[in-house]
Design a protein around this motif. Sequence first.
Motif, PDB file in Angstrom:
ATOM      1  N   GLU A  23      62.059  66.099  60.590  1.00  0.00           N
ATOM      2  CA  GLU A  23      62.002  67.412  61.265  1.00  0.00           C
ATOM      3  C   GLU A  23      60.747  68.172  60.830  1.00  0.00           C
ATOM      4  N   MET A  24      60.468  68.073  59.532  1.00  0.00           N
ATOM      5  CA  MET A  24      59.300  68.767  59.005  1.00  0.00           C
ATOM      6  C   MET A  24      58.009  68.188  59.606  1.00  0.00           C
ATOM      7  N   ILE A  25      57.947  66.864  59.672  1.00  0.00           N
ATOM      8  CA  ILE A  25      56.744  66.224  60.215  1.00  0.00           C
ATOM      9  C   ILE A  25      56.573  66.590  61.698  1.00  0.00           C
ATOM     10  N   LYS A  26      57.707  66.657  62.387  1.00  0.00           N
ATOM     11  CA  LYS A  26      57.651  67.020  63.807  1.00  0.00           C
ATOM     12  C   LYS A  26      57.064  68.433  63.961  1.00  0.00           C
ATOM     13  N   ALA A  27      57.563  69.352  63.145  1.00  0.00           N
ATOM     14  CA  ALA A  27      57.075  70.736  63.195  1.00  0.00           C
ATOM     15  C   ALA A  27      55.591  70.782  62.828  1.00  0.00           C
ATOM     16  N   TYR A  28      55.218  69.958  61.862  1.00  0.00           N
ATOM     17  CA  TYR A  28      53.818  69.886  61.433  1.00  0.00           C
ATOM     18  C   TYR A  28      52.926  69.432  62.594  1.00  0.00           C
ATOM     19  N   LYS A  29      53.398  68.408  63.308  1.00  0.00           N
ATOM     20  CA  LYS A  29      52.602  67.870  64.424  1.00  0.00           C
ATOM     21  C   LYS A  29      52.479  68.872  65.565  1.00  0.00           C
ATOM     22  N   GLN A  30      53.557  69.643  65.758  1.00  0.00           N
ATOM     23  CA  GLN A  30      53.551  70.609  66.864  1.00  0.00           C
ATOM     24  C   GLN A  30      52.762  71.868  66.504  1.00  0.00           C
ATOM     25  N   GLY A  31      52.636  72.136  65.204  1.00  0.00           N
ATOM     26  CA  GLY A  31      52.004  73.379  64.753  1.00  0.00           C
ATOM     27  C   GLY A  31      50.490  73.337  64.763  1.00  0.00           C
ATOM     28  N   LYS A  32      49.904  74.450  64.328  1.00  0.00           N
ATOM     29  CA  LYS A  32      48.445  74.478  64.246  1.00  0.00           C
ATOM     30  C   LYS A  32      48.013  74.796  62.814  1.00  0.00           C
ATOM     31  N   VAL A  33      46.756  74.534  62.525  1.00  0.00           N
ATOM     32  CA  VAL A  33      46.231  74.742  61.175  1.00  0.00           C
ATOM     33  C   VAL A  33      46.456  76.194  60.752  1.00  0.00           C
ATOM     34  N   GLY A  34      46.969  76.353  59.547  1.00  0.00           N
ATOM     35  CA  GLY A  34      47.256  77.690  59.039  1.00  0.00           C
ATOM     36  C   GLY A  34      48.742  78.017  59.076  1.00  0.00           C
ATOM     37  N   ASP A  35      49.491  77.283  59.888  1.00  0.00           N
ATOM     38  CA  ASP A  35      50.933  77.518  59.989  1.00  0.00           C
ATOM     39  C   ASP A  35      51.626  77.271  58.651  1.00  0.00           C
ATOM     40  N   VAL A  36      52.595  78.115  58.367  1.00  0.00           N
ATOM     41  CA  VAL A  36      53.425  77.919  57.172  1.00  0.00           C
ATOM     42  C   VAL A  36      54.804  77.465  57.638  1.00  0.00           C
ATOM     43  N   ILE A  37      55.174  76.268  57.195  1.00  0.00           N
ATOM     44  CA  ILE A  37      56.449  75.688  57.630  1.00  0.00           C
ATOM     45  C   ILE A  37      57.404  75.658  56.448  1.00  0.00           C
ATOM     46  N   SER A  38      58.597  76.178  56.700  1.00  0.00           N
ATOM     47  CA  SER A  38      59.616  76.194  55.652  1.00  0.00           C
ATOM     48  C   SER A  38      60.794  75.351  56.102  1.00  0.00           C
ATOM     49  N   ILE A  39      61.314  74.544  55.190  1.00  0.00           N
ATOM     50  CA  ILE A  39      62.450  73.715  55.546  1.00  0.00           C
ATOM     51  C   ILE A  39      63.578  73.893  54.548  1.00  0.00           C
ATOM     52  N   TYR A  40      64.789  74.110  55.078  1.00  0.00           N
ATOM     53  CA  TYR A  40      65.986  74.201  54.229  1.00  0.00           C
ATOM     54  C   TYR A  40      66.661  72.846  54.262  1.00  0.00           C
ATOM     55  N   SER A  41      67.058  72.370  53.093  1.00  0.00           N
ATOM     56  CA  SER A  41      67.729  71.075  53.059  1.00  0.00           C
ATOM     57  C   SER A  41      68.733  71.002  51.930  1.00  0.00           C
ATOM     58  N   THR A  42      69.736  70.161  52.126  1.00  0.00           N
ATOM     59  CA  THR A  42      70.721  69.903  51.074  1.00  0.00           C
ATOM     60  C   THR A  42      70.609  68.451  50.612  1.00  0.00           C
ATOM     61  N   ASP A  43      69.656  67.736  51.178  1.00  0.00           N
ATOM     62  CA  ASP A  43      69.522  66.300  50.908  1.00  0.00           C
ATOM     63  C   ASP A  43      68.564  66.046  49.734  1.00  0.00           C
TER      64      ASP A  43
END
Lengths: 79, 137
Positions: A23-43
Motif C-alpha cells: 500500500e505504501m509503495i502504491k501511494a509512493y508511486k502515485q505521489g509526487k516528490v515532496g509528498d509525506v506519506i504516513s502508514i499505520y500498521s499492526t503488522d
Amino acid sequence: MEEIKPTRVIDARGSFCPGPLMEMIKAYKQGKVGDVISIYSTDTGTKKDAPEWIKKSGNELIGVYDRKGYFEIVMRKTK
Amino acid sequence: MADKVALILFSGTMDKLMAGSIIASGAVANGMEVDIFVTFWALLQLKKTGVPKPTLSPEAGDMSKQIMKIMQEKKVPSWLDTIRNLKDIGTVNLYGCAMFADLLGLKKEDLDPIVKEVIGVSQFVDMAKDSKMTLFL
C-alpha cells in the motif's frame, strides 16, 4: 520540532505482510516528490520491511513511531 | 532492464498459492519483474468456472479448519487479489501452461483474464534463464 503533516495517510491496520508495504509503495508511486506519506500498521513484518524499503529506494525515512496498539511509519518522497 | 524473478505455481493449495503471491510482492517491492508459469493444480484455480474449492496443504492436518477460519475472520486477501494489486505497482505476468491446458481442453478464454498468454515450457524456461531467482511451488 514542528510536526510534519502527511500529504497522505494510509490506514493499513489489520492487514498482514506484505499488504501495508505494498500500500505504501502504491501511494509512493502515485505521489509526487515532496509528498509525506504516513502508514499505520499492526503488522510486525512491515515495521522492519517498510523503513528498509524507504532507505533502499533512496527516499527519506522521517520516523517510526509507536502509537497505541499500532505503529506509524512516515516517509518523504524525495525521488 | 529490471531484474526478474520466475515462479512456477504447480500446487493448487491455497497456502502455496499465497506463498507465491507474497514472494511476488516482495519481488515487486524490490523493483523486480515477475513471470509466473501456472500449471497443474494451480492452473485449475484460474479457471473461470468449475474452480475446485481451495484447501490447505495436507500438512495443515487438523489445523486446516481453524486456519481457514482465522484467515476468513482476518480478511486475508486471496492470492489472486494480491497478484491483481501488484499490477498497479509493478510488472507481473501470468502464463498458463499449454501442456496442462491442452490436456483438459482449456483455452485462454476459459481462464481468468489475468492470464496473459498460454505458453509452452520452453518459452517459460527461456524467460526463467534470465531471472535472478526461479522458484517452484
